[in-house]
Design a protein around this motif. Structure first.
Motif, short mmCIF file in Angstrom:
data_model
loop_
_atom_site.label_atom_id
_atom_site.label_comp_id
_atom_site.label_asym_id
_atom_site.label_seq_id
_atom_site.Cartn_x
_atom_site.Cartn_y
_atom_site.Cartn_z
N GLU A 1 0.84 -1.20 0.00
CA GLU A 1 0.00 0.00 0.00
C GLU A 1 0.87 1.25 0.00
OE1 GLU A 1 -3.47 2.40 0.14
OE2 GLU A 1 -3.19 0.26 -0.33
N GLY A 2 1.92 1.25 0.83
CA GLY A 2 2.84 2.38 0.85
C GLY A 2 3.58 2.53 -0.47
N ALA A 3 3.95 1.41 -1.06
CA ALA A 3 4.65 1.44 -2.34
C ALA A 3 3.74 1.97 -3.45
CB ALA A 3 5.15 0.04 -2.70
N LEU A 4 2.47 1.62 -3.39
CA LEU A 4 1.53 2.12 -4.39
C LEU A 4 1.48 3.64 -4.36
CD1 LEU A 4 -0.69 1.73 -6.50
CD2 LEU A 4 -2.31 1.34 -4.62
N THR A 5 1.44 4.19 -3.16
CA THR A 5 1.43 5.65 -3.03
C THR A 5 2.73 6.25 -3.55
OG1 THR A 5 -0.04 5.58 -1.10
CG2 THR A 5 1.29 7.56 -1.39
N ALA A 6 3.85 5.67 -3.17
CA ALA A 6 5.16 6.21 -3.58
C ALA A 6 5.38 6.08 -5.08
CB ALA A 6 6.27 5.48 -2.82
N PHE A 7 5.07 4.92 -5.65
CA PHE A 7 5.30 4.71 -7.08
C PHE A 7 4.34 5.54 -7.94
CE2 PHE A 7 7.08 0.31 -5.98
CZ PHE A 7 8.39 0.71 -6.17
N SER A 8 3.08 5.63 -7.52
CA SER A 8 2.11 6.36 -8.33
C SER A 8 2.40 7.86 -8.32
CB SER A 8 0.68 6.10 -7.84
OG SER A 8 0.49 6.59 -6.53
N GLU B 1 11.48 -5.80 -6.70
CA GLU B 1 10.57 -6.88 -6.33
C GLU B 1 9.21 -6.33 -5.89
OE1 GLU B 1 10.17 -10.50 -3.04
OE2 GLU B 1 12.12 -9.54 -3.37
N ILE B 2 9.24 -5.25 -5.13
CA ILE B 2 7.98 -4.62 -4.70
C ILE B 2 7.20 -4.14 -5.92
CG2 ILE B 2 6.95 -2.74 -3.37
CD1 ILE B 2 9.46 -2.77 -1.61
N HIS B 3 7.90 -3.50 -6.84
CA HIS B 3 7.27 -2.95 -8.03
C HIS B 3 6.63 -4.04 -8.87
CE1 HIS B 3 7.37 -0.46 -11.88
NE2 HIS B 3 6.73 0.29 -11.03
N LYS B 4 7.34 -5.13 -9.09
CA LYS B 4 6.81 -6.23 -9.89
C LYS B 4 5.58 -6.86 -9.23
CE LYS B 4 11.00 -7.62 -12.35
NZ LYS B 4 12.03 -8.68 -12.55
N THR B 5 5.63 -6.98 -7.90
CA THR B 5 4.49 -7.54 -7.18
C THR B 5 3.25 -6.67 -7.36
OG1 THR B 5 5.97 -8.51 -5.51
CG2 THR B 5 3.64 -8.26 -4.91
N LEU B 6 3.44 -5.35 -7.26
CA LEU B 6 2.33 -4.42 -7.46
C LEU B 6 1.79 -4.49 -8.88
CD1 LEU B 6 3.29 -1.10 -5.63
CD2 LEU B 6 1.25 -2.48 -5.25
N LEU B 7 2.67 -4.50 -9.86
CA LEU B 7 2.24 -4.48 -11.25
C LEU B 7 1.49 -5.76 -11.62
CD1 LEU B 7 5.33 -2.88 -13.02
CD2 LEU B 7 3.05 -1.88 -12.77
N THR B 8 1.93 -6.88 -11.08
CA THR B 8 1.24 -8.15 -11.36
C THR B 8 -0.19 -8.11 -10.82
OG1 THR B 8 3.32 -9.39 -11.30
CG2 THR B 8 1.28 -10.63 -11.00
N ALA B 9 -0.33 -7.61 -9.59
CA ALA B 9 -1.67 -7.49 -8.99
C ALA B 9 -2.51 -6.48 -9.76
CB ALA B 9 -1.56 -7.08 -7.53
N LEU B 10 -1.87 -5.40 -10.20
CA LEU B 10 -2.58 -4.36 -10.95
C LEU B 10 -3.10 -4.89 -12.27
CD1 LEU B 10 -3.42 -1.48 -11.65
CD2 LEU B 10 -1.08 -1.03 -12.37
#
Length: 205
Positions: free
Chosen positions: A22-29, A61-70
């Motif tokens: 959730e924190g990564a989603l905010t930071a990356f977006s 790794e965090i980014h790939k995990t988010l993108l896969t779910a997205l």
């Protein structure tokens, strides 16, 4: 619950992973992959940097995990298109669902946009494989409806692209949309009416 790598996670571990994502989603977006840092992700998650790196070995790794779910989230509405349904109703429902997703998941939309604008380095195989296959299947359904005279003659690929562009715009450029419309407007409610009218006129036979 289990991690993708196999080990069983406790509830606390699972909750911490969810907080990190959730924190990564905010930071990356907000900053894109290159601009976001582990420190920012940790701050958004309310965890320490070592704690973040305990669950995920790297920012990549965090980014790939988010993108896969997205991608799973983004493809779901297209998967629900019913070949046996009423063609115009099915397309309009898809448009409405995509707009709802832009309203409800703006950070996810911007994260995906950032990735594509960077050349999709983490999604190139999926975009040219799984996504293209699903689009091809959807195009086949649309082409069948068009050939049967149940939808107006349009290019199916560009119909899909236009739906993506006209719905995701409201998430990716939400600040601009709200600034131009000014106070007292509900961009998504107004867009629902406009886009339904637009696609209905375009596709009705």
């Amino acid at each position: 619950m289990t991690d993708q790598n196999g080990p069983q996670l406790t509830r606390i571990q699972q909750r911490n992973r969810e907080r990190i994502l959730e924190g990564a989603l905010t930071a990356f977006s907000a900053n894109g992959f290159r601009g976001a840092t582990i420190d920012q992700i940790a701050e958004e998650a309310g965890l320490s940097k070592p704690n973040v790196l305990y669950y995920f070995g790297s920012k990549d790794e965090i980014h790939k995990t988010l993108l896969t779910a997205l991608l799973d989230l983004w493809l779901a509405p297209m998967l629900s298109l019913d070949p046996d349904g009423e063609p115009l109703d099915e397309v309009l429902r898809y448009v409405s669902t995509k707009l709802d997703m832009s309203r409800d998941f703006p950070r996810e939309s911007r994260l995906f946009a950032y990735e594509v604008l960077q050349g999709a380095p983490h999604l190139s195989e999926i975009l040219g494989g799984r996504l293209r296959d699903l689009v091809d299947e959807t195009v086949a359904v649309l082409t069948g409806w068009i050939d049967e005279g149940r939808l107006a003659k349009v290019d199916p690929h560009h119909l899909i692209f236009s739906i993506w562009a006209l719905t995701q715009h409201y998430a990716d450029f939400e600040v601009q949309v709200r600034a131009v419309l000014g106070p007292g407007h509900d961009p998504y409610a107004e867009a629902q009416v406009f886009l339904e009218n637009l696609f209905r006129r375009m596709l009705a036979t």
